[in-house]
Design a protein around this motif. Structure first.
Motif, PDB file in Angstrom:
ATOM      1  N   GLY A   1       5.645 141.221   0.069  1.00  0.00           N
ATOM      2  CA  GLY A   1       6.302 141.102   1.544  1.00  0.00           C
ATOM      3  C   GLY A   1       5.943 138.842   1.571  1.00  0.00           C
ATOM      4  N   THR A   2       5.222 138.727   0.421  1.00  0.00           N
ATOM      5  CA  THR A   2       5.583 137.305   0.732  1.00  0.00           C
ATOM      6  C   THR A   2       7.107 136.758   0.824  1.00  0.00           C
ATOM      7  OG1 THR A   2       3.734 136.765  -0.245  1.00  0.00           O
ATOM      8  CG2 THR A   2       4.847 134.945  -0.130  1.00  0.00           C
TER       9      THR A   2
ATOM     10  N   ASP B   1       3.209 136.260  -4.788  1.00  0.00           N
ATOM     11  CA  ASP B   1       3.305 137.459  -3.802  1.00  0.00           C
ATOM     12  C   ASP B   1       2.253 138.383  -3.827  1.00  0.00           C
ATOM     13  OD1 ASP B   1       4.761 139.629  -2.393  1.00  0.00           O
ATOM     14  OD2 ASP B   1       5.183 140.365  -4.427  1.00  0.00           O
ATOM     15  N   GLY B   2       1.964 138.970  -2.191  1.00  0.00           N
ATOM     16  CA  GLY B   2       0.706 139.494  -1.580  1.00  0.00           C
ATOM     17  C   GLY B   2      -0.392 138.573  -0.851  1.00  0.00           C
TER      18      GLY B   2
ATOM     19  N   ALA C   1       5.168 130.978   0.668  1.00  0.00           N
ATOM     20  CA  ALA C   1       5.666 130.003  -0.927  1.00  0.00           C
ATOM     21  C   ALA C   1       6.777 129.548  -0.969  1.00  0.00           C
ATOM     22  CB  ALA C   1       5.135 131.390  -1.757  1.00  0.00           C
ATOM     23  N   LEU C   2       6.035 128.039  -0.940  1.00  0.00           N
ATOM     24  CA  LEU C   2       7.286 127.329  -1.046  1.00  0.00           C
ATOM     25  C   LEU C   2       7.839 126.589  -2.762  1.00  0.00           C
ATOM     26  CD1 LEU C   2       6.624 125.353   2.193  1.00  0.00           C
ATOM     27  CD2 LEU C   2       8.316 127.195   1.926  1.00  0.00           C
ATOM     28  N   ALA C   3       8.619 126.218  -3.140  1.00  0.00           N
ATOM     29  CA  ALA C   3       8.894 125.903  -3.756  1.00  0.00           C
ATOM     30  C   ALA C   3      10.367 125.048  -4.546  1.00  0.00           C
ATOM     31  CB  ALA C   3       8.970 127.681  -5.722  1.00  0.00           C
ATOM     32  N   GLY C   4      10.879 124.757  -5.569  1.00  0.00           N
ATOM     33  CA  GLY C   4      12.588 123.767  -5.636  1.00  0.00           C
ATOM     34  C   GLY C   4      13.000 124.116  -6.605  1.00  0.00           C
ATOM     35  N   HIS C   5      12.990 122.589  -7.447  1.00  0.00           N
ATOM     36  CA  HIS C   5      13.694 123.458  -9.059  1.00  0.00           C
ATOM     37  C   HIS C   5      14.798 123.576  -9.003  1.00  0.00           C
ATOM     38  CE1 HIS C   5      13.422 123.387 -13.320  1.00  0.00           C
ATOM     39  NE2 HIS C   5      13.817 124.399 -13.335  1.00  0.00           N
ATOM     40  N   LEU C   6      15.395 124.481  -8.205  1.00  0.00           N
ATOM     41  CA  LEU C   6      17.274 124.831  -8.655  1.00  0.00           C
ATOM     42  C   LEU C   6      17.944 124.112  -7.668  1.00  0.00           C
ATOM     43  CD1 LEU C   6      16.521 128.525  -7.682  1.00  0.00           C
ATOM     44  CD2 LEU C   6      16.063 127.167  -9.975  1.00  0.00           C
ATOM     45  N   HIS C   7      17.756 123.327  -7.273  1.00  0.00           N
ATOM     46  CA  HIS C   7      18.645 122.066  -6.343  1.00  0.00           C
ATOM     47  C   HIS C   7      19.528 122.904  -5.737  1.00  0.00           C
ATOM     48  CE1 HIS C   7      18.265 118.468  -8.669  1.00  0.00           C
ATOM     49  NE2 HIS C   7      17.334 119.421  -8.948  1.00  0.00           N
ATOM     50  N   HIS C   8      19.006 124.486  -5.269  1.00  0.00           N
ATOM     51  CA  HIS C   8      19.944 124.815  -3.867  1.00  0.00           C
ATOM     52  C   HIS C   8      18.952 125.675  -3.370  1.00  0.00           C
ATOM     53  CE1 HIS C   8      20.584 128.044  -7.173  1.00  0.00           C
ATOM     54  NE2 HIS C   8      19.826 128.833  -6.322  1.00  0.00           N
ATOM     55  N   ARG C   9      18.725 126.149  -2.269  1.00  0.00           N
ATOM     56  CA  ARG C   9      18.236 127.044  -1.298  1.00  0.00           C
ATOM     57  C   ARG C   9      18.655 128.365  -1.797  1.00  0.00           C
ATOM     58  NH1 ARG C   9      20.278 124.357   3.492  1.00  0.00           N
ATOM     59  NH2 ARG C   9      18.402 122.890   4.177  1.00  0.00           N
TER      60      ARG C   9
END
Length: 559
Positions: free
Chosen positions: A456-457, A434-435, A440-448
Motif C-alpha cells: 500500500g505504500t 513498503d507498508g 516513499a520518495l526516491a530518484g536515481h533513474l532520471h525519469h519519473r
C-alpha cells in the motif's frame, strides 16, 4: 761655580710673563676646553655617517630602497582594492583584473566549475578573468535575432579588445593611486608621493612590455584545468580539434546560449498557483547533478507554489569532491526548509558540508525529522560510485540500506510516532519501506515513476531536476528538467494530489504542469485541460485546489 751659575740661568723657551699675568692665561685655557671638546666630538661623530668605508653615500641608497618598497606595496594594494573591472563579453558578464604573480599567465574562473590556466605570457602580473553570469537580456536579443550569431565571434573579439584597453587604463589609475596614497601616508612629503606614483606607472609599463614581448597566442592549445574542469578535455574534446574545427564549436556555442536562454524564459513563465491554505506543500527534487540553473528553478517554484518543505533525494553533486561543496550554498536560501539524503554521486564530504548549512536537514541511517508537521525519515545511499577504486556493490547493498530504513520506521511506529514520508535515493532501497509509511520518495533513474507497492505504500520516483546535469549538453536529445509539488492533508498528512512540473530542457522552450490525484481521491470523470501558460490568471474553480482533476498546461516552441 760656572756650572752653578748656568743652572740658575732661565731657559730660553720658558715664559718671561710675570706671575700676575699667568693666572688670567690659565683661566682662559680652562674656559676654552669645553668648546674644543665639543668640536672634536662632532668631527668624530659626523665622519662615519657621511660616507661608507668605500666612499659611497649611504642615505640616498636607503631612501631609494624605501621608495621602491612603498611603491611596490602601494601598487599591489591599488590593484587589489580597485583594480577589478566589469567587462561585458558577448552575452556574458565578466570581471577582469591584473594581479601580481611570479609566473604571469592568464587564469579564467568559471564558478562553480573551476579554473582554466593559460601560459599566455611571462611577467610579474597575471590576468584574471571571472565569468560571472549569462546576461538574460543580451542572450534574449540573440534568440530574437538569430542572424547575430554569425557575427558573435567578431563581437566577442571586439569586447575582449575593448575590455583589455579599459583594464590597462584602469590599472594605471589603480597602481598610481595606491602608490601615491601609501607614500603620502608613510613619508608625508608630496614630492616623494608623486615620485612613487610615477615609479608605479613605470613599473606597470615595464610589466606590460615584458608581457607583450613574451606573448604566446598558442597557449590556448595547452590549457591547464583545475577543479571540476579537470575533466573538461574528455567532455569538450581536445583543444587542438576545437581550434581546427572552430566553426563547428561556434555553432554549438550559439545553440547552447540559445537553449539556456529559452530555459530561463520557460522557468519565468510557470503559472502561479494559489494553494488551498488547508494543505501542506512539499517540493520533491532529485538528481541536480551540479546544474547551477536548478537553484533558480527551485527558488521560483518555492515562491510560486508557497512550498512548506523541499525534499531532495540525492545526487545533488557529480563527483562528490570538496571543490564542489560551495555549489551547495544556495540550498540555505531557497525560502523553505531543505531536507536531503545522500545519493550515489554524493560523498561523505558532501554530507558533512551540508550538515552545517542553515535551514538544511541531512537524514541518514533512518534519522527522523519533523518539519511543518510532517515526519520524514531517510537513509543515504550506501554506494559512492565515482570512487573507481571500490567495486560497486549493486542492488544487494541498496536492499540492506533499505532494511535499516525499514527498521527505523518500525521503531517509530511502535513508539506511536509513525513516519509520513520515507526517503532514499535508489528506488530499490525505498521499496523496503513498503507498508511502513504511506509515501516513499526516491530518484536515481532520471525519469519519473509512480507506483503503489504491494503493502500500500506509494513510491514516487522523481526525474532529474538538473536535466541530467552539466553532461546533458553532450546529448543530442536533452533531458527534461523535472520536479513535483505534493499536496498533503494538514491533519492526516496523506497525499491528496500532486503537480508534475516539466521544463523542456536545453534546446526546448516547453513548460508543462500536469495535475494528478490518487485513485482513492478522484471524484470520477475524465481529465479536463487547464488554461494554457499564457492565460491572464491562475486556474479557477475546482482546478485551483489540491483536490482537482488531472490537468495539463503547456507551451511549446521550437528548439
Amino acid at each position: 761655580m760656572a756650572r752653578a751659575a748656568r743652572s740658575r740661568t732661565p731657559h730660553p723657551d720658558r715664559s718671561q710673563r710675570p706671575p700676575h699675568r699667568l693666572l688670567p692665561a690659565v683661566s682662559d685655557g680652562v674656559r676654552a676646553l669645553p668648546a674644543a671638546v665639543r668640536r672634536a666630538y662632532r668631527s668624530r661623530r659626523r665622519a662615519p655617517t657621511a660616507t661608507l668605508p668605500d666612499g659611497a653615500p649611504r642615505r640616498p641608497v636607503r631612501s631609494a630602497l624605501g621608495l621602491m618598497a612603498v611603491t611596490v606595496l602601494g601598487a599591489w594594494l591599488g590593484l587589489l582594492l580597485i583594480g577589478s573591472l566589469r567587462v561585458p563579453v558577448g552575452p556574458m558578464d565578466t570581471s577582469m583584473a591584473l594581479r601580481p604573480s611570479l609566473t604571469g599567465g592568464t587564469r579564467i574562473t568559471v564558478a562553480p566549475l573551476g579554473d582554466l590556466e593559460l601560459s599566455s605570457h611571462y611577467a610579474p602580473v597575471r590576468l584574471d578573468v571571472d565569468v560571472d553570469r549569462l546576461d538574460p537580456i543580451r542572450s534574449q536579443a540573440l534568440v530574437d535575432h538569430p542572424e547575430r550569431f554569425a557575427g558573435l565571434q567578431d563581437e566577442v573579439t571586439r569586447d575582449v579588445t575593448h575590455g583589455a584597453l579599459r583594464l590597462a587604463l584602469h590599472s594605471c589609475v589603480a597602481v598610481a593611486s595606491g602608490a601615491t596614497a601609501l607614500s603620502l601616508a608613510v613619508h608625508r612629503r608630496p614630492r616623494r608621493a608623486l615620485a612613487a606614483g610615477g615609479l608605479a606607472l613605470t613599473l606597470l609599463a615595464a610589466c606590460a612590455g615584458t608581457a607583450y614581448a613574451t606573448w604566446n597566442p598558442r597557449s590556448v592549445l595547452e590549457p591547464k584545468f583545475s577543479g571540476l574542469l579537470s575533466s573538461a578535455p574528455s567532455v569538450v574534446g581536445n583543444a587542438r580539434s576545437i581550434v581546427s574545427e572552430f566553426h563547428v564549436y561556434q555553432k554549438e556555442l550559439a545553440r547552447l546560449v540559445t537553449n539556456v536562454t529559452k530555459l530561463y524564459d520557460a522557468t519565468s513563465t510557470l503559472p502561479a498557483y494559489q494553494p488551498d491554505p488547508t494543505t501542506l506543500r512539499v517540493l520533491h527534487v532529485s538528481d541536480i547533478h551540479l546544474n547551477p540553473g536548478s537553484w533558480g528553478i527551485i527558488a521560483s517554484l518555492v515562491k510560486q507554489y508557497r512550498i512548506n518543505v523541499i525534499v531532495d533525494t540525492g545526487d545533488t553533486m557529480d563527483h562528490g569532491s570538496a571543490a564542489e561543496n560551495h555549489f551547495l550554498d544556495p540550498a540555505s536560501s531557497l525560502g523553505a526548509p531543505y531536507v536531503w539524503v545522500r545519493g550515489n554521486h554524493d560523498s561523505r564530504t558532501t554530507q558533512r558540508y551540508l550538515t552545517h548549512r542553515k535551514h538544511v536537514t541531512v537524514l541518514d541511517n533512518g534519522d527522523v525529522t519533523r518539519i511543518a508537521g510532517v515526519r520524514i525519515a531517510g537513509i543515504g545511499d550506501p554506494q559512492f560510485t565515482p570512487d573507481r577504486s571500490v567495486v560497486a556493490a549493486g542492488d544487494p547493498a541498496e536492499r540492506t540500506a533499505g532494511g535499516r530504513l525499514a527498521g527505523a520506521l518500525r521503531t517509530q511506529r511502535l513508539a506511536g510516532t509513525p513516519v509520513d514520508i520515507a526517503l532514499a535515493h535508489n528506488p530499490v532501497a525505498a521499496t523496503e519501506a513498503d507498508g511502513l509509511a504511506p509515501l516513499a520518495l526516491a530518484g536515481h533513474l532520471h525519469h519519473r515513476e509512480n507506483t503503489t507497492l504491494p503493502q500500500g505504500t506509494r513510491l514516487m520516483v522523481e526525474g532529474s531536476t538538473g536535466g541530467g546535469g552539466l553532461r546533458a549538453v553532450q546529448n543530442k536529445k536533452p533531458a527534461p528538467v523535472q520536479a513535483s509539488v505534493l499536496y498533503l492533508d494538514r491533519k492526516t498528512k496523506r497525499l491528496q494530489a500532486w503537480d508534475e512540473i516539466t521544463l523542456g530542457g536545453l534546446g526546448l522552450s516547453r513548460a508543462e504542469v500536469s495535475r494528478h490525484l490518487p485513485r482513492e481521491n478522484r471524484p470520477g470523470g475524465t481529465p479536463s485541460p487547464s488554461p494554457p501558460l499564457h492565460s491572464t490568471g491562475p486556474p479557477s474553480g475546482p482546478s485551483a485546489g489540491p483536490l482537482s482533476r488531472p490537468a495539463r498546461s503547456s507551451s511549446d516552441g521550437t528548439g
